[in-house]
Design an enzyme around this catalytic site. Structure first.
Site, PDB file in Angstrom:
ATOM      1  N   GLY A  72     -21.546  23.822   7.096  1.00 16.51           N
ATOM      2  CA  GLY A  72     -20.903  23.476   8.355  1.00 16.51           C
ATOM      3  C   GLY A  72     -21.374  24.371   9.482  1.00 16.51           C
ATOM      4  O   GLY A  72     -21.840  25.491   9.254  1.00 16.51           O
ATOM      5  N   ARG A 172     -24.027   2.742   5.019  1.00 23.38           N
ATOM      6  CA  ARG A 172     -25.400   2.635   4.526  1.00 23.38           C
ATOM      7  C   ARG A 172     -25.365   2.291   3.041  1.00 23.38           C
ATOM      8  O   ARG A 172     -24.286   2.196   2.439  1.00 23.38           O
ATOM      9  CB  ARG A 172     -26.178   3.934   4.760  1.00 23.38           C
ATOM     10  CG  ARG A 172     -25.618   5.156   4.075  1.00 23.38           C
ATOM     11  CD  ARG A 172     -26.394   6.412   4.484  1.00 23.38           C
ATOM     12  NE  ARG A 172     -26.003   7.592   3.738  1.00 23.38           N
ATOM     13  CZ  ARG A 172     -24.998   8.395   4.043  1.00 23.38           C
ATOM     14  NH1 ARG A 172     -24.248   8.114   5.093  1.00 23.38           N
ATOM     15  NH2 ARG A 172     -24.725   9.462   3.316  1.00 23.38           N
ATOM     16  N   ARG A 228     -13.220  21.684   5.153  1.00 23.13           N
ATOM     17  CA  ARG A 228     -12.642  22.744   5.980  1.00 23.13           C
ATOM     18  C   ARG A 228     -11.139  22.510   6.042  1.00 23.13           C
ATOM     19  O   ARG A 228     -10.676  21.357   6.007  1.00 23.13           O
ATOM     20  CB  ARG A 228     -13.237  22.726   7.396  1.00 23.13           C
ATOM     21  CG  ARG A 228     -14.678  23.199   7.480  1.00 23.13           C
ATOM     22  CD  ARG A 228     -14.811  24.688   7.217  1.00 23.13           C
ATOM     23  NE  ARG A 228     -16.154  25.194   7.430  1.00 23.13           N
ATOM     24  CZ  ARG A 228     -17.089  25.300   6.487  1.00 23.13           C
ATOM     25  NH1 ARG A 228     -16.805  24.894   5.253  1.00 23.13           N
ATOM     26  NH2 ARG A 228     -18.282  25.798   6.767  1.00 23.13           N
ATOM     27  N   HIS A 275     -11.580  29.798  -0.683  1.00 24.39           N
ATOM     28  CA  HIS A 275     -12.837  29.444  -0.001  1.00 24.39           C
ATOM     29  C   HIS A 275     -14.032  30.052  -0.720  1.00 24.39           C
ATOM     30  O   HIS A 275     -14.801  30.835  -0.149  1.00 24.39           O
ATOM     31  CB  HIS A 275     -12.806  29.881   1.464  1.00 24.39           C
ATOM     32  CG  HIS A 275     -13.790  29.121   2.316  1.00 24.39           C
ATOM     33  ND1 HIS A 275     -13.647  28.957   3.676  1.00 24.39           N
ATOM     34  CD2 HIS A 275     -14.955  28.477   1.988  1.00 24.39           C
ATOM     35  CE1 HIS A 275     -14.666  28.257   4.161  1.00 24.39           C
ATOM     36  NE2 HIS A 275     -15.467  27.961   3.146  1.00 24.39           N
TER      37      HIS A 275
END
Length: 317
Positions: A72, A172, A228, A275
């Site tokens: 990110g 897609r 996140r 995290h």
């Protein structure tokens, strides 16, 4: 005068860096390693607070590239307006896929099979048997089907899941099947036993998993967030957890770090990891390979990899 490159990894530990640049180590310390105005390539310190990552930006008057070592780029986006036009922002695609996908499967399996309960029972010296859900035959929905989302599916396949549905910003087709647009989430959520969030944090994905999103998930479903923290509305998630209708496994939270006493710590049916999707033994060799490749490309004026945007441009790169 040789141009400076700021690296959060000691440069003598990275093999193959081009010799025509001057490498300086800065991992977010109080003092800058040199005059920021001479830095042409800024590699953002890894896993440091946003304010640390942004601190050099107002002074980087010569910078040409800002390179993150994370998938990110939300930790530098707030400061891009401080940079001159033409600066390329690159992420670390290719560095974190394996580690993050590993942790995702760990969280899914640990949550479904009740591993946290077993650990607590072990602490009590209690033999805790019984039936638990399996990952086999489950429908899984991956929300955010980039490199990490694809790596997660690679690891899901051997577990004999019934179906994997994929959602991304753009519709897609892949070799494994269709990727649905976000607009189709309302119809896909009720079918999923496990919902995995691996989308970047943008203004369009902030609180994507809000009260309406969570209400559409089926009773007993598991929400896994390796994206996140702010992708999930914490208040709405707490309401679902406390009702017992959903369970969750969270590698990221909002707020983060999760402070002592926050109700998420004690919410029923939640597994929290701090995290740790990216920082593993797989990180450093992949990060070093990326930096060596990028800096050789930079010196030779070849196209850089993983360009997310160029400052001052109207369209993304």
């Amino acid at each position: 005068m040789t141009a400076d490159v700021w690296l959060p990894i000691p440069p003598d530990e990275i093999e193959g860096l081009p010799e025509s640049l001057n490498y300086l180590f800065w991992d977010g310390g109080e003092d800058f390693p040199a005059d920021p105005a001479r830095c042409v390539y800024y590699v953002v310190p890894y896993m440091k607070p946003v304010e640390v990552c942004l601190r050099p930006l107002p002074h980087l008057s010569s910078v040409e590239v800002v390179q993150t070592l994370s998938a990110g780029v939300d930790n530098v986006m707030p400061g891009l307006g401080l940079l001159r036009p033409g600066v390329r922002l690159c992420n670390a695609r290719g560095v974190h896929e394996a580690s993050t996908a590993e942790l995702t499967l760990t969280l899914v399996l640990a949550s479904l099979r009740g591993v946290p309960d077993f650990v607590r029972a072990q602490d009590r010296g209690e033999w805790l048997g019984g039936f638990r859900p399996a990952l086999a035959d489950k429908n899984v929905l991956i929300v955010g089907y980039g490199a990490i989302g694809s790596a997660i599916e690679d690891r899901l396949v051997p577990f004999e899941v019934a179906r994997v549905a994929r959602v991304a910003r753009s519709q897609r087709t892949t070799a494994r099947g269709p990727v649905h647009p976000f607009t189709e989430l309302p119809s896909l959520l009720p079918e999923a036993d496990v919902v995995i969030l691996s989308t970047p944090l943008t203004e369009s994905t902030r609180h994507l998993a809000n009260a309406d999103f969570l209400a559409r998930m089926k009773d007993g479903a598991l929400l896994v967030n390796v994206a996140r923290g702010p992708v999930v509305d914490t208040k709405a998630l707490l309401a679902e957890l406390e009702s017992g209708r959903l369970t969750a496994a969270l590698d990221v939270t909002d707020p983060e770090p999760l402070p002592p006493g926050h109700p998420l710590w004690q919410a029923p049916g939640v597994l929290i990891s701090p995290h740790v999707g990216g920082p593993t033994s797989a990180f450093l060799p992949r990060a070093e390979r990326l930096l060596t490749d990028q800096l050789n490309r930079f010196v030779n004026r070849q196209p850089l990899r993983n360009v997310i945007l160029t400052t001052g441009a109207t369209d993304k790169a």
